[in-house]
Design a protein around this motif. Sequence first.
Motif, mmCIF file in Angstrom:
data_model
loop_
_atom_site.group_PDB
_atom_site.id
_atom_site.type_symbol
_atom_site.label_atom_id
_atom_site.label_comp_id
_atom_site.label_asym_id
_atom_site.label_seq_id
_atom_site.Cartn_x
_atom_site.Cartn_y
_atom_site.Cartn_z
ATOM 1 N N MET A 195 2.047 2.096 1.920
ATOM 2 C CA MET A 195 0.852 1.253 1.993
ATOM 3 C C MET A 195 1.058 0.036 1.114
ATOM 4 O O MET A 195 1.899 0.021 0.206
ATOM 5 C CB MET A 195 -0.385 2.032 1.522
ATOM 6 C CG MET A 195 -0.294 2.491 0.082
ATOM 7 S SD MET A 195 -1.709 3.535 -0.397
ATOM 8 C CE MET A 195 -1.357 3.752 -2.162
ATOM 9 N N HIS A 197 3.189 7.071 5.169
ATOM 10 C CA HIS A 197 2.388 7.119 3.949
ATOM 11 C C HIS A 197 2.645 5.926 3.038
ATOM 12 O O HIS A 197 2.098 5.865 1.937
ATOM 13 C CB HIS A 197 2.647 8.422 3.191
ATOM 14 C CG HIS A 197 4.084 8.641 2.787
ATOM 15 N ND1 HIS A 197 5.140 8.386 3.613
ATOM 16 C CD2 HIS A 197 4.621 9.080 1.621
ATOM 17 C CE1 HIS A 197 6.269 8.663 2.994
ATOM 18 N NE2 HIS A 197 5.984 9.082 1.786
ATOM 19 N N LEU A 234 1.431 6.516 -0.798
ATOM 20 C CA LEU A 234 0.183 7.249 -0.980
ATOM 21 C C LEU A 234 0.524 8.665 -1.441
ATOM 22 O O LEU A 234 1.364 9.337 -0.842
ATOM 23 C CB LEU A 234 -0.581 7.309 0.348
ATOM 24 C CG LEU A 234 -1.866 8.139 0.349
ATOM 25 C CD1 LEU A 234 -2.956 7.443 -0.460
ATOM 26 C CD2 LEU A 234 -2.330 8.385 1.784
ATOM 27 N N HIS A 235 -0.135 9.126 -2.507
ATOM 28 C CA HIS A 235 0.122 10.465 -3.028
ATOM 29 C C HIS A 235 -0.880 11.486 -2.505
ATOM 30 O O HIS A 235 -0.563 12.670 -2.413
ATOM 31 C CB HIS A 235 0.087 10.457 -4.556
ATOM 32 C CG HIS A 235 1.220 9.695 -5.165
ATOM 33 N ND1 HIS A 235 1.512 9.726 -6.510
ATOM 34 C CD2 HIS A 235 2.152 8.878 -4.612
ATOM 35 C CE1 HIS A 235 2.558 8.958 -6.766
ATOM 36 N NE2 HIS A 235 2.956 8.424 -5.621
ATOM 37 N N PHE A 293 -2.765 -0.036 5.361
ATOM 38 C CA PHE A 293 -1.790 0.769 6.100
ATOM 39 C C PHE A 293 -1.593 0.122 7.463
ATOM 40 O O PHE A 293 -2.562 -0.294 8.099
ATOM 41 C CB PHE A 293 -2.301 2.199 6.314
ATOM 42 C CG PHE A 293 -2.463 3.005 5.049
ATOM 43 C CD1 PHE A 293 -1.472 3.889 4.649
ATOM 44 C CD2 PHE A 293 -3.596 2.869 4.268
ATOM 45 C CE1 PHE A 293 -1.629 4.639 3.490
ATOM 46 C CE2 PHE A 293 -3.760 3.618 3.107
ATOM 47 C CZ PHE A 293 -2.766 4.498 2.716
ATOM 48 N N ALA A 332 -5.110 11.794 -0.395
ATOM 49 C CA ALA A 332 -6.391 11.211 -0.001
ATOM 50 C C ALA A 332 -7.366 12.370 0.121
ATOM 51 O O ALA A 332 -7.182 13.259 0.947
ATOM 52 C CB ALA A 332 -6.272 10.456 1.323
ATOM 53 N N TRP A 362 -8.294 7.583 -2.621
ATOM 54 C CA TRP A 362 -6.891 7.440 -2.256
ATOM 55 C C TRP A 362 -6.062 7.360 -3.534
ATOM 56 O O TRP A 362 -6.335 6.547 -4.418
ATOM 57 C CB TRP A 362 -6.710 6.194 -1.404
ATOM 58 C CG TRP A 362 -7.077 6.413 0.034
ATOM 59 C CD1 TRP A 362 -6.224 6.541 1.086
ATOM 60 C CD2 TRP A 362 -8.394 6.535 0.600
ATOM 61 N NE1 TRP A 362 -6.909 6.740 2.253
ATOM 62 C CE2 TRP A 362 -8.250 6.739 1.995
ATOM 63 C CE3 TRP A 362 -9.693 6.506 0.072
ATOM 64 C CZ2 TRP A 362 -9.331 6.903 2.860
ATOM 65 C CZ3 TRP A 362 -10.778 6.672 0.923
ATOM 66 C CH2 TRP A 362 -10.587 6.868 2.295
ATOM 67 N N HIS A 363 -5.010 8.190 -3.643
ATOM 68 C CA HIS A 363 -4.269 8.374 -4.886
ATOM 69 C C HIS A 363 -2.912 7.656 -4.827
ATOM 70 O O HIS A 363 -2.215 7.725 -3.819
ATOM 71 C CB HIS A 363 -3.999 9.858 -5.136
ATOM 72 C CG HIS A 363 -5.223 10.705 -5.253
ATOM 73 N ND1 HIS A 363 -5.316 11.764 -6.133
ATOM 74 C CD2 HIS A 363 -6.413 10.673 -4.614
ATOM 75 C CE1 HIS A 363 -6.493 12.358 -6.015
ATOM 76 N NE2 HIS A 363 -7.183 11.695 -5.084
ATOM 77 N N PHE A 364 -2.527 7.050 -5.919
ATOM 78 C CA PHE A 364 -1.198 6.465 -6.076
ATOM 79 C C PHE A 364 -0.851 6.467 -7.557
ATOM 80 O O PHE A 364 -1.718 6.646 -8.417
ATOM 81 C CB PHE A 364 -1.131 5.041 -5.503
ATOM 82 C CG PHE A 364 -2.082 4.068 -6.151
ATOM 83 C CD1 PHE A 364 -1.694 3.292 -7.220
ATOM 84 C CD2 PHE A 364 -3.384 3.932 -5.670
ATOM 85 C CE1 PHE A 364 -2.574 2.390 -7.816
ATOM 86 C CE2 PHE A 364 -4.268 3.037 -6.254
ATOM 87 C CZ PHE A 364 -3.864 2.270 -7.332
ATOM 88 N N LEU A 382 -6.226 -1.531 -0.320
ATOM 89 C CA LEU A 382 -5.067 -0.869 0.272
ATOM 90 C C LEU A 382 -4.967 -1.262 1.737
ATOM 91 O O LEU A 382 -5.986 -1.508 2.394
ATOM 92 C CB LEU A 382 -5.184 0.649 0.179
ATOM 93 C CG LEU A 382 -5.373 1.269 -1.203
ATOM 94 C CD1 LEU A 382 -5.583 2.777 -1.079
ATOM 95 C CD2 LEU A 382 -4.177 0.969 -2.085
#
Length: 246
Positions: free
Chosen positions: A81, A79, A99-100, A131, A102, A107-109, A129
Motif C-alpha cells: 500500500m 498487501h 499492511l500488517h 491500495f 486490518a 489498518w496496521h503498519f 493509505l
Amino acid sequence: MADHHAHPDRSPRPTGRPSPEAATEGAAAADAFRELLRGLRVWDCELPSFDPGQAPAEPLPLFRRWLREAAEAGVPEPHTMTLATADEAGDPSVRTLMLHDADERGWHFGTHRGSRKGRELAARPRAALGFYWAAVGRQVRIRGTVTAAGPEESAADLHHRSTGALAAALVGRQSEVLGSTEELARASDAAWERARREPDAPVPSWTLYVLRADEVEFFQGDARRRHVRLNYHRTEGGWERELLWP
C-alpha cells in the motif's frame, strides 16, 4: 601584428543552455516518452462487477474480501500500500509499505519512530493509505487518525514477521544519509546474522501504528469509464455510505 590564422573562438557554451543537438535529442526523447504513455493499455481485460447495493454496512468486511479476491486473481503482493503523511510545514511524503493487519481498530503498519514517516506521524498524526490492484481494476483509499501501539504490541508485531524483516529493523537508521553501499552491506550482513541467531532480538525503535479510518472509498474500474465509487464515512452513529461520481 595580429594573427590572421587564429583558431575560431572555442570558449565553452554558457552553462544552463543546451546545444542545438542536445535540445533536439531532448525533444525527441520527450516525444517518445509521451507516445509510450499514450500507447499503454488500461484494464485491457475482463474486470469484475461491483454492486454497491450489496455492500456491507461497514468497510472492513468489504476491504478484506477485495484484498483476498486480488490475491486470488494473481495480483503480486496485494498487501502493499502507499502511505501518505505530512510534516509540520504540511509538505507531503508518500511511500510504499506492507499492511500488517486490518481489524476493528484500523489498518496496521510498522516502522521506526525515527524514520521520516515516524517523525511526521509524531508531528501530524493523520495519514492516508492507498491500495491498487490493477488485475481487477480496483483501488481502496483510506484516510484517518494514526496512533502508536505500545512497546509490547510493537515487538510482537515485528517478531511475527520474517527473518528478513527483523534483520532490516535491526539495521535501523531508516531515512538517514548513507555514506556508501559498502557500509550498508556490512550492517546488513551483521543484522542478518543476529536475526538468525536471536529471532527475538529487541528493536526498541520499532513501532506498530494503527490508522483509524474516517473515510474509506472503494473504486471499481470499468473499461467504458463508468467506474463505481462507494465511499464510507464515519459518523457519531457509525458508518454512512454514499456513491461518488467517477
